[in-house]
Design a protein around this motif. Structure first.
Motif, PDB file in Angstrom:
ATOM      1  N   MET A   1     -13.374  -2.875   7.499  1.00 53.45           N
ATOM      2  CA  MET A   1     -12.699  -4.146   6.889  1.00 53.45           C
ATOM      3  C   MET A   1     -11.299  -3.795   6.465  1.00 53.45           C
ATOM      4  SD  MET A   1     -13.532  -6.368   3.022  1.00 53.45           S
ATOM      5  CE  MET A   1     -14.614  -7.106   4.239  1.00 53.45           C
ATOM      6  N   ASN A   2      -9.965  -4.496   6.353  1.00 57.80           N
ATOM      7  CA  ASN A   2      -8.979  -4.425   6.091  1.00 57.80           C
ATOM      8  C   ASN A   2      -8.707  -5.431   5.106  1.00 57.80           C
ATOM      9  OD1 ASN A   2      -8.289  -1.313   8.055  1.00 57.80           O
ATOM     10  ND2 ASN A   2      -8.092  -3.498   9.706  1.00 57.80           N
ATOM     11  N   ALA A   3      -7.967  -4.522   4.043  1.00 59.37           N
ATOM     12  CA  ALA A   3      -8.023  -5.697   2.740  1.00 59.37           C
ATOM     13  C   ALA A   3      -5.681  -5.062   2.882  1.00 59.37           C
ATOM     14  CB  ALA A   3      -7.716  -5.437   1.320  1.00 59.37           C
ATOM     15  N   TYR A   4      -4.906  -6.163   2.834  1.00 57.43           N
ATOM     16  CA  TYR A   4      -3.753  -6.480   2.296  1.00 57.43           C
ATOM     17  C   TYR A   4      -2.981  -7.356   1.501  1.00 57.43           C
ATOM     18  CZ  TYR A   4       1.110  -7.793   4.463  1.00 57.43           C
ATOM     19  OH  TYR A   4       2.560  -7.729   3.984  1.00 57.43           O
ATOM     20  N   VAL A   5      -2.111  -6.932   0.686  1.00 58.44           N
ATOM     21  CA  VAL A   5      -1.940  -8.076  -0.500  1.00 58.44           C
ATOM     22  C   VAL A   5      -0.462  -8.697   0.125  1.00 58.44           C
ATOM     23  CG1 VAL A   5      -0.417  -8.394  -2.687  1.00 58.44           C
ATOM     24  CG2 VAL A   5      -3.145  -6.567  -1.768  1.00 58.44           C
ATOM     25  N   ASN A   6      -0.306  -9.764   0.750  1.00 58.65           N
ATOM     26  CA  ASN A   6       0.917 -10.059   1.125  1.00 58.65           C
ATOM     27  C   ASN A   6       2.092 -10.553   0.028  1.00 58.65           C
ATOM     28  OD1 ASN A   6       0.833 -13.471  -0.279  1.00 58.65           O
ATOM     29  ND2 ASN A   6      -0.865 -13.363   1.951  1.00 58.65           N
ATOM     30  N   GLU A   7       3.320 -11.341   0.759  1.00 59.74           N
ATOM     31  CA  GLU A   7       4.274 -11.332  -0.055  1.00 59.74           C
ATOM     32  C   GLU A   7       4.150 -12.757  -1.783  1.00 59.74           C
ATOM     33  OE1 GLU A   7       4.476 -14.130   2.890  1.00 59.74           O
ATOM     34  OE2 GLU A   7       4.613 -11.782   3.475  1.00 59.74           O
ATOM     35  N   ASN A   8       3.060 -13.325  -1.130  1.00 60.82           N
ATOM     36  CA  ASN A   8       2.482 -14.312  -2.213  1.00 60.82           C
ATOM     37  C   ASN A   8       2.218 -13.614  -3.920  1.00 60.82           C
ATOM     38  OD1 ASN A   8       2.968 -16.740  -0.241  1.00 60.82           O
ATOM     39  ND2 ASN A   8       1.035 -16.164  -0.002  1.00 60.82           N
ATOM     40  N   CYS A   9       2.354 -12.324  -3.857  1.00 62.33           N
ATOM     41  CA  CYS A   9       1.590 -12.060  -4.896  1.00 62.33           C
ATOM     42  C   CYS A   9       2.405 -11.855  -6.168  1.00 62.33           C
ATOM     43  CB  CYS A   9       1.803 -10.208  -4.607  1.00 62.33           C
ATOM     44  SG  CYS A   9       1.014  -9.619  -6.030  1.00 62.33           S
ATOM     45  N   ILE A  10       2.209 -11.971  -6.698  1.00 63.01           N
ATOM     46  CA  ILE A  10       2.337 -12.419  -8.779  1.00 63.01           C
ATOM     47  C   ILE A  10       2.701 -11.730  -9.564  1.00 63.01           C
ATOM     48  CG2 ILE A  10       2.358 -15.007  -8.573  1.00 63.01           C
ATOM     49  CD1 ILE A  10       0.543 -15.237 -10.271  1.00 63.01           C
ATOM     50  N   GLY A  11       1.361 -10.760  -9.334  1.00 58.21           N
ATOM     51  CA  GLY A  11       1.276  -9.478  -9.985  1.00 58.21           C
ATOM     52  C   GLY A  11       0.562  -9.810 -11.112  1.00 58.21           C
ATOM     53  N   CYS A  12      -0.894 -10.999 -11.078  1.00 59.93           N
ATOM     54  CA  CYS A  12      -1.266 -11.192 -11.832  1.00 59.93           C
ATOM     55  C   CYS A  12      -2.697  -9.914 -12.850  1.00 59.93           C
ATOM     56  CB  CYS A  12      -2.397 -12.593 -11.482  1.00 59.93           C
ATOM     57  SG  CYS A  12      -2.970 -12.524 -11.011  1.00 59.93           S
ATOM     58  N   GLY A  13      -2.815  -8.520 -11.572  1.00 53.13           N
ATOM     59  CA  GLY A  13      -3.712  -7.863 -11.745  1.00 53.13           C
ATOM     60  C   GLY A  13      -4.996  -8.352 -11.394  1.00 53.13           C
TER      61      GLY A  13
END
Length: 61
Positions: A1-13
């Motif tokens: 499985m691969n994981a990716y964080v897209n441009e929607n990220c708001i940095g909530c952690g």
């Protein structure tokens, strides 16, 4: 499985709090993923994806 964080990220952690072995915060305040998720962390990575408030986590093969 691969994981990716897209441009929607708001940095909530939230993802880092759930699975710091797969997700980390970058210097710009947004999250990133390590890419290939080790099998033992797949369930936690899925939990992190389900918990992301802005659907910024993409998981796939």
């Amino acid at each position: 499985m691969n994981a990716y964080v897209n441009e929607n990220c708001i940095g909530c952690g939230v993802c880092v709090g759930i699975c710091e072995d797969v997700f980390q915060m970058k210097d710009d305040g947004f999250a990133e993923a390590i890419g290939e998720v080790p099998e033992e962390f797949e369930a936690l990575a899925k939990d992190a994806g389900d918990s992301c408030p802005v659907d910024a986590i993409e998981l796939g093969e």
